[in-house]
Design a protein around this motif. Structure first.
Motif, PDB file in Angstrom:
ATOM      1  N   ARG A 140      61.833  16.279  35.416  1.00  0.00           N
ATOM      2  CA  ARG A 140      62.374  15.500  34.300  1.00  0.00           C
ATOM      3  C   ARG A 140      61.210  15.015  33.443  1.00  0.00           C
ATOM      4  NH1 ARG A 140      64.718  10.923  37.616  1.00  0.00           N
ATOM      5  NH2 ARG A 140      63.049  11.681  38.951  1.00  0.00           N
ATOM      6  N   TYR A 141      61.364  15.148  32.126  1.00  0.00           N
ATOM      7  CA  TYR A 141      60.359  14.681  31.175  1.00  0.00           C
ATOM      8  C   TYR A 141      61.020  13.609  30.317  1.00  0.00           C
ATOM      9  CZ  TYR A 141      57.605  18.398  32.980  1.00  0.00           C
ATOM     10  OH  TYR A 141      56.894  19.193  33.848  1.00  0.00           O
ATOM     11  N   VAL A 142      60.547  12.374  30.478  1.00  0.00           N
ATOM     12  CA  VAL A 142      61.199  11.215  29.874  1.00  0.00           C
ATOM     13  C   VAL A 142      60.394  10.727  28.675  1.00  0.00           C
ATOM     14  CG1 VAL A 142      62.112   8.899  30.285  1.00  0.00           C
ATOM     15  CG2 VAL A 142      62.049  10.574  32.176  1.00  0.00           C
ATOM     16  N   PHE A 143      60.974  10.900  27.484  1.00  0.00           N
ATOM     17  CA  PHE A 143      60.406  10.346  26.260  1.00  0.00           C
ATOM     18  C   PHE A 143      60.976   8.942  26.106  1.00  0.00           C
ATOM     19  CE2 PHE A 143      60.196  14.877  25.539  1.00  0.00           C
ATOM     20  CZ  PHE A 143      59.021  15.064  24.827  1.00  0.00           C
ATOM     21  N   THR A 144      60.102   7.949  25.920  1.00  0.00           N
ATOM     22  CA  THR A 144      60.540   6.561  25.767  1.00  0.00           C
ATOM     23  C   THR A 144      59.874   5.938  24.552  1.00  0.00           C
ATOM     24  OG1 THR A 144      60.740   6.332  28.177  1.00  0.00           O
ATOM     25  CG2 THR A 144      60.676   4.287  26.893  1.00  0.00           C
ATOM     26  N   ILE A 145      60.691   5.319  23.711  1.00  0.00           N
ATOM     27  CA  ILE A 145      60.167   4.502  22.615  1.00  0.00           C
ATOM     28  C   ILE A 145      60.457   3.053  22.984  1.00  0.00           C
ATOM     29  CG2 ILE A 145      62.276   4.662  21.198  1.00  0.00           C
ATOM     30  CD1 ILE A 145      58.724   4.687  19.746  1.00  0.00           C
ATOM     31  N   THR A 146      59.446   2.208  22.909  1.00  0.00           N
ATOM     32  CA  THR A 146      59.599   0.796  23.278  1.00  0.00           C
ATOM     33  C   THR A 146      59.221  -0.081  22.090  1.00  0.00           C
ATOM     34  OG1 THR A 146      59.069   1.315  25.578  1.00  0.00           O
ATOM     35  CG2 THR A 146      58.919  -0.995  24.925  1.00  0.00           C
ATOM     36  N   ALA A 147      60.118  -0.987  21.752  1.00  0.00           N
ATOM     37  CA  ALA A 147      59.872  -1.974  20.699  1.00  0.00           C
ATOM     38  C   ALA A 147      59.144  -3.160  21.317  1.00  0.00           C
ATOM     39  CB  ALA A 147      61.194  -2.422  20.088  1.00  0.00           C
ATOM     40  N   LEU A 148      58.080  -3.606  20.649  1.00  0.00           N
ATOM     41  CA  LEU A 148      57.260  -4.708  21.166  1.00  0.00           C
ATOM     42  C   LEU A 148      57.305  -5.908  20.226  1.00  0.00           C
ATOM     43  CD1 LEU A 148      54.037  -2.780  22.249  1.00  0.00           C
ATOM     44  CD2 LEU A 148      56.099  -3.228  23.592  1.00  0.00           C
ATOM     45  N   ASP A 149      57.013  -7.082  20.805  1.00  0.00           N
ATOM     46  CA  ASP A 149      56.987  -8.325  20.032  1.00  0.00           C
ATOM     47  C   ASP A 149      55.591  -8.677  19.524  1.00  0.00           C
ATOM     48  OD1 ASP A 149      55.683  -9.167  22.351  1.00  0.00           O
ATOM     49  OD2 ASP A 149      57.119 -10.742  22.819  1.00  0.00           O
ATOM     50  N   VAL A 150      54.663  -7.727  19.602  1.00  0.00           N
ATOM     51  CA  VAL A 150      53.301  -7.918  19.085  1.00  0.00           C
ATOM     52  C   VAL A 150      52.967  -6.755  18.154  1.00  0.00           C
ATOM     53  CG1 VAL A 150      52.434  -9.260  21.052  1.00  0.00           C
ATOM     54  CG2 VAL A 150      52.265  -6.766  21.098  1.00  0.00           C
ATOM     55  N   PRO A 151      52.121  -6.995  17.138  1.00  0.00           N
ATOM     56  CA  PRO A 151      51.800  -5.923  16.200  1.00  0.00           C
ATOM     57  C   PRO A 151      50.842  -4.873  16.748  1.00  0.00           C
ATOM     58  CG  PRO A 151      50.736  -7.957  15.530  1.00  0.00           C
ATOM     59  CD  PRO A 151      51.606  -8.285  16.704  1.00  0.00           C
ATOM     60  N   LYS A 152      50.135  -5.220  17.820  1.00  0.00           N
ATOM     61  CA  LYS A 152      49.107  -4.306  18.322  1.00  0.00           C
ATOM     62  C   LYS A 152      48.797  -4.610  19.783  1.00  0.00           C
ATOM     63  CE  LYS A 152      44.414  -2.870  17.194  1.00  0.00           C
ATOM     64  NZ  LYS A 152      43.260  -3.053  16.339  1.00  0.00           N
ATOM     65  N   LEU A 153      48.573  -3.550  20.565  1.00  0.00           N
ATOM     66  CA  LEU A 153      48.046  -3.713  21.924  1.00  0.00           C
ATOM     67  C   LEU A 153      46.540  -3.500  21.848  1.00  0.00           C
ATOM     68  CD1 LEU A 153      50.590  -1.727  24.128  1.00  0.00           C
ATOM     69  CD2 LEU A 153      50.506  -4.192  23.692  1.00  0.00           C
ATOM     70  N   GLU A 154      45.801  -4.360  22.498  1.00  0.00           N
ATOM     71  CA  GLU A 154      44.337  -4.259  22.491  1.00  0.00           C
ATOM     72  C   GLU A 154      43.901  -3.286  23.573  1.00  0.00           C
ATOM     73  OE1 GLU A 154      42.380  -5.468  20.184  1.00  0.00           O
ATOM     74  OE2 GLU A 154      44.038  -6.488  19.197  1.00  0.00           O
ATOM     75  N   VAL A 155      43.961  -1.987  23.238  1.00  0.00           N
ATOM     76  CA  VAL A 155      43.559  -0.918  24.144  1.00  0.00           C
ATOM     77  C   VAL A 155      42.685   0.055  23.364  1.00  0.00           C
ATOM     78  CG1 VAL A 155      45.586  -1.121  25.643  1.00  0.00           C
ATOM     79  CG2 VAL A 155      45.652   0.433  23.677  1.00  0.00           C
ATOM     80  N   SER A 156      42.038   0.976  24.076  1.00  0.00           N
ATOM     81  CA  SER A 156      41.204   2.000  23.448  1.00  0.00           C
ATOM     82  C   SER A 156      41.700   3.382  23.860  1.00  0.00           C
ATOM     83  CB  SER A 156      39.740   1.829  23.884  1.00  0.00           C
ATOM     84  OG  SER A 156      39.599   2.230  25.239  1.00  0.00           O
ATOM     85  N   VAL A 157      41.136   4.418  23.271  1.00  0.00           N
ATOM     86  CA  VAL A 157      41.523   5.785  23.623  1.00  0.00           C
ATOM     87  C   VAL A 157      41.274   6.087  25.095  1.00  0.00           C
ATOM     88  CG1 VAL A 157      41.232   6.716  21.300  1.00  0.00           C
ATOM     89  CG2 VAL A 157      39.329   6.819  22.892  1.00  0.00           C
ATOM     90  N   ASP A 158      40.370   5.355  25.721  1.00  0.00           N
ATOM     91  CA  ASP A 158      40.058   5.567  27.130  1.00  0.00           C
ATOM     92  C   ASP A 158      40.904   4.731  28.076  1.00  0.00           C
ATOM     93  OD1 ASP A 158      38.027   7.442  26.623  1.00  0.00           O
ATOM     94  OD2 ASP A 158      36.593   5.830  26.219  1.00  0.00           O
ATOM     95  N   SER A 159      41.793   3.900  27.542  1.00  0.00           N
ATOM     96  CA  SER A 159      42.658   3.073  28.396  1.00  0.00           C
ATOM     97  C   SER A 159      43.600   3.961  29.199  1.00  0.00           C
ATOM     98  CB  SER A 159      43.470   2.099  27.552  1.00  0.00           C
ATOM     99  OG  SER A 159      42.614   1.170  26.919  1.00  0.00           O
ATOM    100  N   SER A 160      43.936   3.515  30.384  1.00  0.00           N
ATOM    101  CA  SER A 160      44.837   4.280  31.239  1.00  0.00           C
ATOM    102  C   SER A 160      46.292   4.006  30.864  1.00  0.00           C
ATOM    103  CB  SER A 160      44.617   3.904  32.708  1.00  0.00           C
ATOM    104  OG  SER A 160      45.110   2.594  32.947  1.00  0.00           O
ATOM    105  N   PRO A 161      47.167   4.965  31.140  1.00  0.00           N
ATOM    106  CA  PRO A 161      48.592   4.712  30.943  1.00  0.00           C
ATOM    107  C   PRO A 161      49.091   3.511  31.763  1.00  0.00           C
ATOM    108  CG  PRO A 161      48.204   7.051  31.176  1.00  0.00           C
ATOM    109  CD  PRO A 161      46.909   6.353  31.517  1.00  0.00           C
ATOM    110  N   ALA A 162      48.502   3.263  32.915  1.00  0.00           N
ATOM    111  CA  ALA A 162      48.907   2.105  33.728  1.00  0.00           C
ATOM    112  C   ALA A 162      48.604   0.796  33.001  1.00  0.00           C
ATOM    113  CB  ALA A 162      48.215   2.137  35.090  1.00  0.00           C
ATOM    114  N   LEU A 163      47.445   0.702  32.362  1.00  0.00           N
ATOM    115  CA  LEU A 163      47.110  -0.501  31.600  1.00  0.00           C
ATOM    116  C   LEU A 163      48.074  -0.670  30.433  1.00  0.00           C
ATOM    117  CD1 LEU A 163      45.343  -2.944  30.912  1.00  0.00           C
ATOM    118  CD2 LEU A 163      43.866  -1.369  29.606  1.00  0.00           C
ATOM    119  N   VAL A 164      48.350   0.419  29.717  1.00  0.00           N
ATOM    120  CA  VAL A 164      49.310   0.347  28.616  1.00  0.00           C
ATOM    121  C   VAL A 164      50.665  -0.111  29.148  1.00  0.00           C
ATOM    122  CG1 VAL A 164      50.583   1.694  26.896  1.00  0.00           C
ATOM    123  CG2 VAL A 164      48.103   2.037  27.177  1.00  0.00           C
TER     124      VAL A 164
END
Length: 166
Positions: A117-141
Motif C-alpha cells: 500500500r502506498y499512502v499519499f497524505t496531505i496534512t493541514a498545519l496550524d503553523v506557516p512553516k516547520l523548521e526542518v532542513s533537506v537532511d531532516s528525517s521523515p520521523a522528525l517531520v
C-alpha cells in the motif's frame, strides 16, 4: 466541506500507474510524482505537508517515499512531476530526505512478494512553516506534524507482485 485529496491519474484503492513507479531497484517506472489536488482544508490552515509512505515495506518501520513540507496555505494542487525535478513546487516548499537517502519523489519499489500500500497524505498545519532542513528525517517531520496537525486527507494506491499498472 470535507478535507479531501484526489488525483486525476488514480483513485483510492487503484493500482499505481507505471508513470509513478520507481525507476531502478528492479522497477521499470517513470518515477514521476503524481498530479494531486486537495480541497476543504480546515479554517486556520497556515501550511501543508505532503507525504508518501509504504507501511508494508519489510523494514519494521515502513518506507518514506516522499516528504514535502512548508507548502503554503494557498496551495491546493501539485502538477505531475513536481517532486521529480520538473518544477511545480511552490516557493517556500521543501522536500526532505526520504528513505532512499535523498530528497524528492521516489515511486513504488516493493521487493518481490506481496502487494504494498502506498499512502499519499496531505496534512493541514496550524503553523506557516516547520523548521526542518533537506537532511531532516521523515520521523522528525512526523513528530512536528503531529504537534501541529489540524486535519489530514489520504489516498492509498497499490503496487507489487500480481498488480498491473495502467
Amino acid at each position: 466541506m470535507a478535507f479531501t485529496l484526489t488525483s486525476p491519474v488514480f483513485s483510492n484503492g487503484d493500482v499505481m500507474p507505471q508513470a509513478q513507479v520507481y525507476s531502478g531497484m528492479g522497477q521499470q517506472g517513470g518515477n514521476l510524482s503524481p498530479p494531486l489536488k486537495w480541497e476543504g482544508a480546515p479554517e486556520g490552515t497556515k501550511s501543508f505537508v505532503l507525504t508518501l509512505y509504504d507501511p508494508d515495506a519489510p523494514t519494521g518501520s515502513g518506507w518514506w517515499h516522499w516528504v514535502v513540507v512548508n507548502l503554503p496555505a494557498s496551495t491546493t494542487s501539485l502538477p505531475e512531476g513536481a517532486g521529480s525535478g520538473r518544477g511545480g513546487l511552490p516557493a517556500g516548499a521543501l522536500e526532505v530526505r526520504t528513505d532512499f537517502g535523498t530528497p524528492g519523489y521516489g515511486g513504488a519499489a516493493p521487493p518481490p512478494g506481496r502487494v504494498h500500500r502506498y499512502v499519499f497524505t496531505i496534512t493541514a498545519l496550524d503553523v506557516p512553516k516547520l523548521e526542518v532542513s533537506v537532511d531532516s528525517s521523515p520521523a522528525l517531520v512526523g513528530f512536528m506534524v503531529n504537534h501541529h496537525r489540524l486535519a489530514s486527507a489520504q489516498i492509498t494506491v497499490l503496487y507489487g507482485s500480481g498488480t498491473k499498472s495502467p
